[in-house]
Design a protein around this motif. Structure first.
Motif, PDB file in Angstrom:
ATOM      1  N   THR A 124      -0.629  -4.351   2.363  1.00  0.00           N
ATOM      2  CA  THR A 124      -1.660  -2.468   2.552  1.00  0.00           C
ATOM      3  C   THR A 124      -2.029  -2.578   1.210  1.00  0.00           C
ATOM      4  O   THR A 124      -3.527  -1.438   1.725  1.00  0.00           O
ATOM      5  CB  THR A 124      -0.012  -2.223   2.082  1.00  0.00           C
ATOM      6  N   LEU A 125      -2.035  -2.975  -0.059  1.00  0.00           N
ATOM      7  CA  LEU A 125      -3.275  -2.599  -1.161  1.00  0.00           C
ATOM      8  C   LEU A 125      -4.352  -2.715  -0.629  1.00  0.00           C
ATOM      9  O   LEU A 125      -5.280  -2.027  -0.896  1.00  0.00           O
ATOM     10  CB  LEU A 125      -2.550  -3.198  -2.335  1.00  0.00           C
ATOM     11  N   VAL A 126      -4.823  -3.765  -0.176  1.00  0.00           N
ATOM     12  CA  VAL A 126      -6.419  -4.437  -0.080  1.00  0.00           C
ATOM     13  C   VAL A 126      -7.038  -3.627   1.566  1.00  0.00           C
ATOM     14  O   VAL A 126      -7.989  -2.432   1.018  1.00  0.00           O
ATOM     15  CB  VAL A 126      -6.274  -5.753   0.623  1.00  0.00           C
ATOM     16  N   VAL A 127      -6.027  -3.266   2.365  1.00  0.00           N
ATOM     17  CA  VAL A 127      -6.460  -2.768   3.270  1.00  0.00           C
ATOM     18  C   VAL A 127      -6.602  -1.097   3.569  1.00  0.00           C
ATOM     19  O   VAL A 127      -7.845  -0.469   3.523  1.00  0.00           O
ATOM     20  CB  VAL A 127      -5.770  -2.234   4.692  1.00  0.00           C
ATOM     21  N   GLY A 128      -5.734   0.070   2.300  1.00  0.00           N
ATOM     22  CA  GLY A 128      -5.302   0.922   1.679  1.00  0.00           C
ATOM     23  C   GLY A 128      -6.715   1.265   0.785  1.00  0.00           C
ATOM     24  O   GLY A 128      -7.388   2.340   1.054  1.00  0.00           O
ATOM     25  N   ALA A 129      -7.182   0.309  -0.215  1.00  0.00           N
ATOM     26  CA  ALA A 129      -8.185   0.413  -0.904  1.00  0.00           C
ATOM     27  C   ALA A 129     -10.147   0.395  -0.071  1.00  0.00           C
ATOM     28  O   ALA A 129     -10.517   0.798  -0.478  1.00  0.00           O
ATOM     29  CB  ALA A 129      -8.337  -0.192  -1.752  1.00  0.00           C
ATOM     30  N   LEU A 130      -9.744  -0.850   1.083  1.00  0.00           N
ATOM     31  CA  LEU A 130     -10.865  -0.675   1.922  1.00  0.00           C
ATOM     32  C   LEU A 130     -10.891   0.988   2.682  1.00  0.00           C
ATOM     33  O   LEU A 130     -12.184   1.011   2.767  1.00  0.00           O
ATOM     34  CB  LEU A 130     -11.148  -1.774   2.232  1.00  0.00           C
ATOM     35  N   TRP A 131     -10.287   0.894   3.196  1.00  0.00           N
ATOM     36  CA  TRP A 131     -10.139   2.110   4.177  1.00  0.00           C
ATOM     37  C   TRP A 131      -9.941   3.464   3.642  1.00  0.00           C
ATOM     38  O   TRP A 131     -10.775   4.312   3.826  1.00  0.00           O
ATOM     39  CB  TRP A 131      -9.517   1.890   4.720  1.00  0.00           C
TER      40      TRP A 131
END
Length: 310
Positions: free
Chosen positions: A269-276
């Motif tokens: 979630t951290l990765v997707v939230g940061a990218l999106w």
């Protein structure tokens, strides 16, 4: 007939859990992004309403009886309790998305293994953790505390109410943990995974629209293509496929080790939230995730059986 249970997670369980965690990590960000167009509880109602319809069709096609005639005594009461706890979890989680980031909400949601580890061994002795596994839980717990402190230190006015979202996400984690305990320690454990899931999603589908209307949420159908796609993905993959896999795993593998393993979801979630969504990634939040990941490794170490206390 009771299903044979395994003491540790094997390759199949690990693969399925990783797939679920990857999707759930993405889904949290997807839900957060959709809130700008679809109110939180109204959105959750769509997710579980669609999931319930597909699950009923699945049972019909596969000839799975939903009658309670052959269920063990007390299964229906346990199913209702599991459904109420499940509804509490997702009502709290979707409301949390209004006040905090998807990555932070997911970290707090995944405190559920603490409740599983504290409550379940009182009912199922085989679920007791040894000293090394408890150390893993402690590591993950301090990771959650770090994430909390990271939010409380912010001076950004946009995050002034983040503590409210954190508290709701923690409540969601409690709801999830207690649901797992009910599924594992009650007569409901001898019911087919599809029926277990139907209890949870069915009760939630009935409760969420009532809560949504009480909170004055706006109901509409003129969604954008993105919103409709989001609702379909959440209903078909999230509420149906991924949870059916999770329920199947719960009937065959130790709940405590499964629950801590899925601490990987906040990482995704951290990765997707940061990218999106361009959600902030601080050093403290990364340290919190590192502690959580370390806890996963320790809790899932294979060891000899834990002796019961004299």
């Amino acid at each position: 007939m009771p299903v044979a249970r395994k003491e540790n997670l094997d390759t199949l369980a690990t693969t399925l859990l990783l797939g679920c965690c990857l999707y759930w990590g993405f889904q949290q960000v997807l839900s957060k992004a959709t809130i700008t167009e679809v109110a939180p509880l109204y959105q959750a109602f769509w997710r579980f309403g669609l999931g319930t319809v597909v699950l009923l069709l699945w049972c019909r096609v596969r000839g799975i009886s939903l009658s309670g005639a052959q269920e063990p005594a007390g299964a229906a009461r346990a199913g209702l309790l599991a459904g109420l706890l499940f509804a509490t979890e997702f009502a709290a989680l979707f409301l949390a998305f209004k006040y905090t980031t998807a990555s932070r909400a997911t970290i707090f949601l995944y405190c559920s293994p603490f409740w599983v580890a504290l409550v379940l061994p009182h009912f199922v002795k085989s679920e007791r953790l040894n000293r090394v596994q408890w150390l893993g839980l402690v590591c993950a717990f301090f990771g959650v505390l770090l994430a909390l402190s990271d939010g409380w230190r912010t001076d950004d006015a946009a995050h002034a109410n983040a503590w409210w979202g954190d508290g709701l996400a923690l409540l969601a984690g409690l709801g999830w943990g207690l649901t797992t305990c009910v599924l594992r320690a009650s007569p409901l454990q001898h019911v087919r995974p599809e029926k277990q899931l139907l209890w949870q999603m069915g009760v939630t589908t009935l409760m969420l629209p009532v809560l949504s209307l009480l909170l004055g949420e706006r109901w509409q159908l003129d969604f954008s293509a993105f919103a409709w796609s989001s609702l379909l993905i959440q209903g078909l993959i999230g509420a149906f496929a991924s949870y059916l896999v999770w329920m199947w795993l719960l009937t065959r593998y130790p709940a405590t080790r499964m629950s801590v393993f899925v601490f990987l979801t906040p990482v995704f979630t951290l990765v997707v939230g940061a990218l999106w969504l361009r959600e902030p990634v601080t050093a403290t939040l990364l340290a919190a995730l590192a502690l959580v990941a370390g806890g996963i490794v320790l809790v899932n170490r294979k060891s000899g059986p834990v002796k019961a206390a004299a």
